[in-house]
Structure formats: structure tokens, C-alpha cells
Design a protein around this motif. Structure first.
Motif, PDB file in Angstrom:
ATOM      1  N   GLY A  18      -7.952   6.035   4.942  1.00  0.00           N
ATOM      2  CA  GLY A  18      -7.033   5.660   6.003  1.00  0.00           C
ATOM      3  C   GLY A  18      -7.681   4.879   7.125  1.00  0.00           C
ATOM      4  N   PRO A  19      -8.845   5.344   7.656  1.00  0.00           N
ATOM      5  CA  PRO A  19      -9.490   4.573   8.732  1.00  0.00           C
ATOM      6  C   PRO A  19      -9.868   3.157   8.319  1.00  0.00           C
ATOM      7  N   VAL A  20     -10.335   2.987   7.082  1.00  0.00           N
ATOM      8  CA  VAL A  20     -10.713   1.644   6.625  1.00  0.00           C
ATOM      9  C   VAL A  20      -9.480   0.748   6.529  1.00  0.00           C
ATOM     10  N   LEU A  21      -8.399   1.282   5.982  1.00  0.00           N
ATOM     11  CA  LEU A  21      -7.165   0.504   5.889  1.00  0.00           C
ATOM     12  C   LEU A  21      -6.615   0.175   7.273  1.00  0.00           C
ATOM     13  N   GLY A  22      -6.668   1.143   8.188  1.00  0.00           N
ATOM     14  CA  GLY A  22      -6.204   0.887   9.551  1.00  0.00           C
ATOM     15  C   GLY A  22      -7.040  -0.173  10.244  1.00  0.00           C
ATOM     16  N   ALA A  23      -8.373  -0.110  10.071  1.00  0.00           N
ATOM     17  CA  ALA A  23      -9.239  -1.106  10.693  1.00  0.00           C
ATOM     18  C   ALA A  23      -8.993  -2.493  10.101  1.00  0.00           C
ATOM     19  N   GLY A  24      -8.807  -2.563   8.771  1.00  0.00           N
ATOM     20  CA  GLY A  24      -8.513  -3.851   8.152  1.00  0.00           C
ATOM     21  C   GLY A  24      -7.197  -4.427   8.630  1.00  0.00           C
ATOM     22  N   LEU A  53       2.015  -2.262   0.013  1.00  0.00           N
ATOM     23  CA  LEU A  53       0.845  -2.073  -0.832  1.00  0.00           C
ATOM     24  C   LEU A  53       0.121  -0.753  -0.592  1.00  0.00           C
ATOM     25  N   VAL A  54       0.136  -0.275   0.645  1.00  0.00           N
ATOM     26  CA  VAL A  54      -0.667   0.892   1.008  1.00  0.00           C
ATOM     27  C   VAL A  54       0.082   2.180   0.656  1.00  0.00           C
ATOM     28  N   PRO A  55      -0.612   3.199   0.137  1.00  0.00           N
ATOM     29  CA  PRO A  55       0.048   4.486  -0.134  1.00  0.00           C
ATOM     30  C   PRO A  55       0.691   5.064   1.122  1.00  0.00           C
ATOM     31  N   MET A  56       1.798   5.753   0.940  1.00  0.00           N
ATOM     32  CA  MET A  56       2.555   6.261   2.085  1.00  0.00           C
ATOM     33  C   MET A  56       1.742   7.246   2.929  1.00  0.00           C
ATOM     34  N   ARG A  57       0.773   7.929   2.325  1.00  0.00           N
ATOM     35  CA  ARG A  57       0.000   8.897   3.097  1.00  0.00           C
ATOM     36  C   ARG A  57      -0.876   8.224   4.154  1.00  0.00           C
ATOM     37  N   TYR A  58      -1.045   6.907   4.051  1.00  0.00           N
ATOM     38  CA  TYR A  58      -1.859   6.186   5.026  1.00  0.00           C
ATOM     39  C   TYR A  58      -1.019   5.368   6.009  1.00  0.00           C
ATOM     40  N   TRP A  59       0.282   5.475   5.947  1.00  0.00           N
ATOM     41  CA  TRP A  59       1.120   4.686   6.844  1.00  0.00           C
ATOM     42  C   TRP A  59       0.884   5.032   8.315  1.00  0.00           C
ATOM     43  N   GLY A  60       0.540   6.276   8.595  1.00  0.00           N
ATOM     44  CA  GLY A  60       0.256   6.658   9.974  1.00  0.00           C
ATOM     45  C   GLY A  60      -0.910   5.876  10.556  1.00  0.00           C
ATOM     46  N   TRP A  61      -1.913   5.598   9.744  1.00  0.00           N
ATOM     47  CA  TRP A  61      -3.047   4.794  10.207  1.00  0.00           C
ATOM     48  C   TRP A  61      -2.608   3.370  10.529  1.00  0.00           C
ATOM     49  N   LEU A  62      -1.689   2.819   9.745  1.00  0.00           N
ATOM     50  CA  LEU A  62      -1.183   1.478  10.033  1.00  0.00           C
ATOM     51  C   LEU A  62      -0.413   1.462  11.342  1.00  0.00           C
ATOM     52  N   LEU A  63       0.390   2.497  11.565  1.00  0.00           N
ATOM     53  CA  LEU A  63       1.143   2.583  12.815  1.00  0.00           C
ATOM     54  C   LEU A  63       0.200   2.694  14.006  1.00  0.00           C
ATOM     55  N   GLY A  64      -0.832   3.515  13.875  1.00  0.00           N
ATOM     56  CA  GLY A  64      -1.814   3.614  14.955  1.00  0.00           C
ATOM     57  C   GLY A  64      -2.518   2.295  15.215  1.00  0.00           C
ATOM     58  N   ALA A  65      -2.858   1.574  14.147  1.00  0.00           N
ATOM     59  CA  ALA A  65      -3.499   0.276  14.317  1.00  0.00           C
ATOM     60  C   ALA A  65      -2.574  -0.717  15.013  1.00  0.00           C
ATOM     61  N   ALA A  66      -1.267  -0.656  14.694  1.00  0.00           N
ATOM     62  CA  ALA A  66      -0.313  -1.548  15.351  1.00  0.00           C
ATOM     63  C   ALA A  66      -0.222  -1.257  16.849  1.00  0.00           C
TER      64      ALA A  66
END
Length: 301
Positions: A18-24, A53-66
Motif C-alpha cells: 500500500g505505501p509503495v502504491l500510494g507513493a507512486g 488497477l489497484v486492489p480494493m484493499r489499497y484504495w485507502g492509500w490512494l485516497l491518502g495520497a490524493a
């Protein structure tokens, strides 16, 4: 089950962190935000592609990155930190898109563009997501806080829908290609060779035309369709999506560098229609090529 096998293949090329996906996501968002213009908001297309593309369990990391990305841009522009206002501006649209993408997964809409049917399914999904998120982010605030003439409201909503559809059209196919499509070495070499021999000279000509007079940049945008169609015929949907993104970014950077007035909505409408047609043409070319190869196999034996 077969469904879980497809899902594992679907995410096999993504880092399982999750952190890597969020940082990317944060880095790509900041890079694409630098190209922002009226009718041209590529970070929205990045949001769609990431949630696809990203698994739903990592969507929170995307929201935090946004949230972090938007706060960082506010700091750069000298605005005081306001996390309450930030959440109010970011959360409704992001959560609306998350709901739409969850529904698409329940309907088994996968990020695949190997046939015209799959491309059509993804394009219809894009229209649904853009309409829903625009209604939440733009339509409802206009109805409650900024009443005006129905014609003005309709035009503003239509322009926002156009901007968001075009953003997805430019960003999502390229990210799908990068993360899920494995090009064979000969095909990759042909793509690189045509990029050097065709796309680079075409871009140079288009950029020269854009620098001349105020009327020719629009003419250059029409001519930019030529290399996109060539790559669609030659390399299928992958070539079409790459050529479309590169030529569009080149024209946009030239407009920013030369200080041209923002292009009218008609120019971006042409780009959206042409890009949709080129993507469909590229997928049809791929399907026809695969069909020809299957027909030729028995005769070669």
C-alpha cells in the motif's frame, strides 16, 4: 476458482504494498498536475486508472495520497492549511468514483483492451464514472450554492464531463498497457523504431506549426491525428494510446511555453472523438491480426 486466478493475474504486475502504491500515485499525480489547463486535468484520469488497477484493499492509500497531493499544491500556492476544506473538496468526488469502480468490479468489467467489445465496455464505464462523479462534484454544488441560468449550468457541466472523459482516455489505456500487457521483444522494437522514424519527425512538424500564428495551433491539433492513426494501424491499441498521449502532451507543453490562449472546447471535443475512434481502430486491428494468425497456423503445419 477461475475468478480469483483472473484477479491474481490482473494485479500480478503491481507492487503488493500500500505505501509503495500510494507513493507512486502521489508522484504521478504531481507530475500530471503540472500540465493542468482548462479541459485538461490528467490527474482525474490517473485516479480512474489507479482505482481500476489497484486492489480494493489499497484504495485507502490512494485516497491518502490524493489528500496529501492536494494539500501540497495548496502549500505551494501559498494557501493556509485547511484540512477540513481539503476533505470537503477531495472526499466527495473520490468516494463517488470508488463507489463506481466497486460497482464495475461487481459487473466484471476488467481493464482489458484486446478486442473492440472490451474497449466498448471500458468506454461505456468511463462515461458512467464521469457522469456520476461530475454530478457529485460539480452538479450538486451548483444547484445548492450557485444557481444560474439552465443554459450556463448545462454548458459548465458538459465542459467538465468533456475534460474528465478526455483525461481518462489519455491516461488509462497507457497505464493498462504498462501494468498488464507484455509486449514481445520484436513488437517492442518495432514500436520504438516507428517512434523514432515517424513520431519524432511528426511531433517536430506539429510543434513548428504551433509556433507560427494564432490560427495554426488548432490546425496542428487536427494534423496530430495522422500519427495516431498510423500507430493504431501499425501497433494496435497500444500504439494508438501512446501516440495520442505523446502528441497531446507535446501540443499542451507548447501552448504553455508560448503562452497561447487556452484552446476552445471544440478542439478538445475533436481530440476526445478522435482518440475514442483511434482506440477502437487499434483494438480492431489487433483482433484482426490475431484472427489472421489463427487462420494461417493450420496451413503452416
Amino acid at each position: 476458482p477461475m475468478y480469483h486466478l483472473r484477479m491474481r493475474f490482473r494485479f500480478s504486475l503491481l507492487p503488493d504494498s500500500g505505501p509503495v502504491l500510494g507513493a507512486g500515485y502521489l508522484i504521478l499525480w504531481l507530475l500530471l498536475d503540472a500540465t493542468a489547463q482548462p479541459y485538461w486535468m490528467l490527474p482525474y484520469g490517473l485516479r480512474f486508472a489507479a482505482l481500476l488497477l489497484v486492489p480494493m484493499r489499497y484504495w485507502g492509500w490512494l485516497l491518502g495520497a490524493a489528500l496529501v497531493a492536494t494539500a501540497g499544491m495548496d502549500q505551494i500556492h501559498g494557501l493556509p492549511p485547511d484540512w477540513g476544506g481539503l476533505a470537503k473538496n477531495v472526499l466527495p468526488g473520490f468516494l463517488a468514483m470508488m463507489a463506481c469502480m466497486w460497482l464495475l468490479r461487481r459487473l466484471h468489467v476488467y481493464p482489458r483492451l484486446h478486442s473492440p467489445q472490451e474497449v466498448t465496455r471500458l468506454l461505456l464505464s468511463m462515461v458512467m464514472v464521469v457522469t456520476a462523479t461530475t454530478a457529485v462534484e460539480v452538479g450538486l454544488p451548483m444547484l445548492t450554492h450557485a444557481p444560474g441560468s439552465p443554459e450556463l449550468m448545462f454548458r459548465m457541466v458538459a465542459e467538465e464531463v468533456l475534460s474528465r472523459y478526455l483525461s481518462i482516455l489519455l491516461v488509462a489505456p497507457v497505464l493498462i498497457m504498462v501494468w498488464q500487457s507484455r509486449l514481445e521483444r520484436p513488437a517492442l522494437l518495432r514500436l520504438l523504431m516507428d517512434g523514432v522514424l515517424v513520431l519524432v519527425p511528426s511531433m517536430a512538424i506539429l510543434l513548428v506549426l504551433s509556433e507560427r500564428t494564432a490560427s495554426q495551433p488548432q490546425f496542428a491539433r487536427v494534423l496530430s491525428l495522422a500519427p495516431v492513426l498510423f500507430f493504431a494501424f501499425r501497433h494496435g491499441w497500444r500504439g494508438a494510446s501512446l501516440a495520442m498521449l505523446i502528441t497531446s502532451l507535446g501540443m499542451t507543453f507548447v501552448d504553455l511555453h508560448l503562452g497561447h490562449a487556452p484552446s476552445p472546447a471544440a478542439a478538445y471535443l475533436f481530440l476526445a472523438v478522435a482518440g475514442t475512434g483511434a482506440l477502437m481502430l487499434g483494438s480492431a486491428t489487433d483482433a484482426l491480426r490475431r484472427s489472421s494468425e489463427r487462420v494461417a497456423e493450420p496451413s503452416m503445419r
